[in-house]
Design an enzyme around this catalytic site. Sequence first.
Site, mmCIF file in Angstrom:
data_model
loop_
_atom_site.group_PDB
_atom_site.id
_atom_site.type_symbol
_atom_site.label_atom_id
_atom_site.label_comp_id
_atom_site.label_asym_id
_atom_site.label_seq_id
_atom_site.Cartn_x
_atom_site.Cartn_y
_atom_site.Cartn_z
ATOM 1 C CD GLU A 59 -3.099 -0.973 0.514
ATOM 2 O OE1 GLU A 59 -3.267 0.089 -0.114
ATOM 3 O OE2 GLU A 59 -3.908 -1.918 0.475
ATOM 4 C CB CYS B 168 -1.836 7.128 0.944
ATOM 5 S SG CYS B 168 -3.268 6.406 1.737
#
Length: 517
Positions: free
Chosen positions: A269, A303
């Site tokens: 991720e 993110c």
Amino acid sequence: MEAIATDFGIDQALKTLGVKELNNGTSTGSDNFSNGEIIESYSPVDGKLIAKVKSSTREDYDKVMDAATSAFKTWRDMPAPQRGEIVRQFGNKLRELKEPLGKLVSYEMGKSLQEGYGEVQEMIDICDFAVGLSRQLNGLTIPSERPGHVMREQWHPIGVVGIISAFNFPVAVWSWNTALAWICGDVCVWKASEKAPLCSIACQNIIAEVLKDNNLPEGISCIVNGDYKVGEFMTKDRRVALVSATGSTRMGKIVGVTVAERFGKSLLELGGNNAIIITPTADLKVVVPGAVFGAVGTCGQRCTSTRRLIIHESVYDKVRDAIVGAYKQIKIGNPLDENNHVGPLIDKDSVNTYLAAIEKAKAEGGNVLVEGGVLEGEGFESGCYVKPAIIEAENHFEIVQHETFAPILYIMKYSGDLENAIEMQNGVAQGLSSAIMTNEMKEAEKFLSYAGSDCGIANVNIGTSGAEIGGAFGGEKETGGGRESGSDAWKVYMRRQTNTINYSDELPLAQGIKFDL
Ligand code: NAD
């Protein structure tokens, strides 16, 4: 050493979570294996030293792995719904401790208090999701081509799951992994970010109590502390069946290769470079809060933070002016004070990266619409508070092509059809989150189609950040391809086994092959 900040109830929160004493370098409870060098955790909120945590040596790590591998044998024997019951109890503990844990997240990481509470709420939500899932780890029954035969698919636990997490979601990312891994029958070893070690110890204290209350081995949930070197123990270790790593693309490239070399599984991720396309029919009432929250929320350290706005030329001036106007309302300051929208960056290195990015954008021809800069004076003593900046830029600028983990928003024009905007949106190496603002059904569907956004997350009329746990979370390309949290993301924490069972008296071979003896 200065005392820990006593305002905003931080002192009490640390006491409640059992991590108060860590400011003198002692280790408690769950990190009692650690004997390595001291990691100092400074709060970006006020610059104070809030904890000294011992990192794990190789010997400490091996002890943790022994505890985890032995606990796996107990844990996998427990029926999945009973494992779900443990996760339910953990979720209830989090409900009780939402306030202190949310405060600690806000204080150690610097995100707003609301976002700190929101992070703990995500942990609670994923526990609820996992409890239900613990009765649904279903396989398939598949028709066999042979008479008197049946085929099945089953899902088995994989063993030790190693979790490497980033600083910006210091508790939620761990729980997205653990809640699912635990109901799947796996045990977890967590290496948290060296920038937020106290959060990991607080979480470990909570789960350790639940495990103790149920007479279960603590090895079901372990932590190791330290920097990338401790992460490497995990990535190189064949005993770790799956490494779930959250962080920068730079880190993911190393972790992915290292784990693949030993044929381990990895779930990556990594960084994003998220854009919102703003079309001629976009509703400004939706665009402005969506874009502004996306760009400045968590001080641009998500993110999924919005990095780029791709605006149709026909509405460019109107949208630009509205967003620049909204930036004037943003209040920057102590994130524990709920009147503030934006807190600090995580540390001074991050501040320097932010300043360098602004200079680079200018050097490449960017036009600064909202000036950035570092805030000084009362309340900003940590040196980590910066002003969110807006820069008119071109998509091909080198700096625009990179993720800068700070509140810098690049805005740019597109002309003609939506295809041109989609090309710009997809024209970066990362593929995490994306959004379109439109009231045209055809544009929305085109954006979501195979010819549209190439990201793992594609939204319509909401921004790029703020995902719910029910969907699979993750992205494509340099974001790493991993998926965690909702939908069928649980499957990565298990191994699939295909069974063929013959209940006839013959042994017919597949594909009609004859083998007469
Ligand atoms: P980082 O890459 O510096 O560190 C992340 C973690 O990886 C830390 O625990 C670190 O110690 C560890 N690490 C670093 N190098 C390693 C190595 N070679 N081997 C093993 N472990 C190693 O990231 P950060 O600054 O903490 O976090 C910010 C980054 O994380 C941003 O790029 C952001 O986009 C990304 N992020 C992605 C997601 C997502 O779900 N896609 C979520 C949160 C953050």
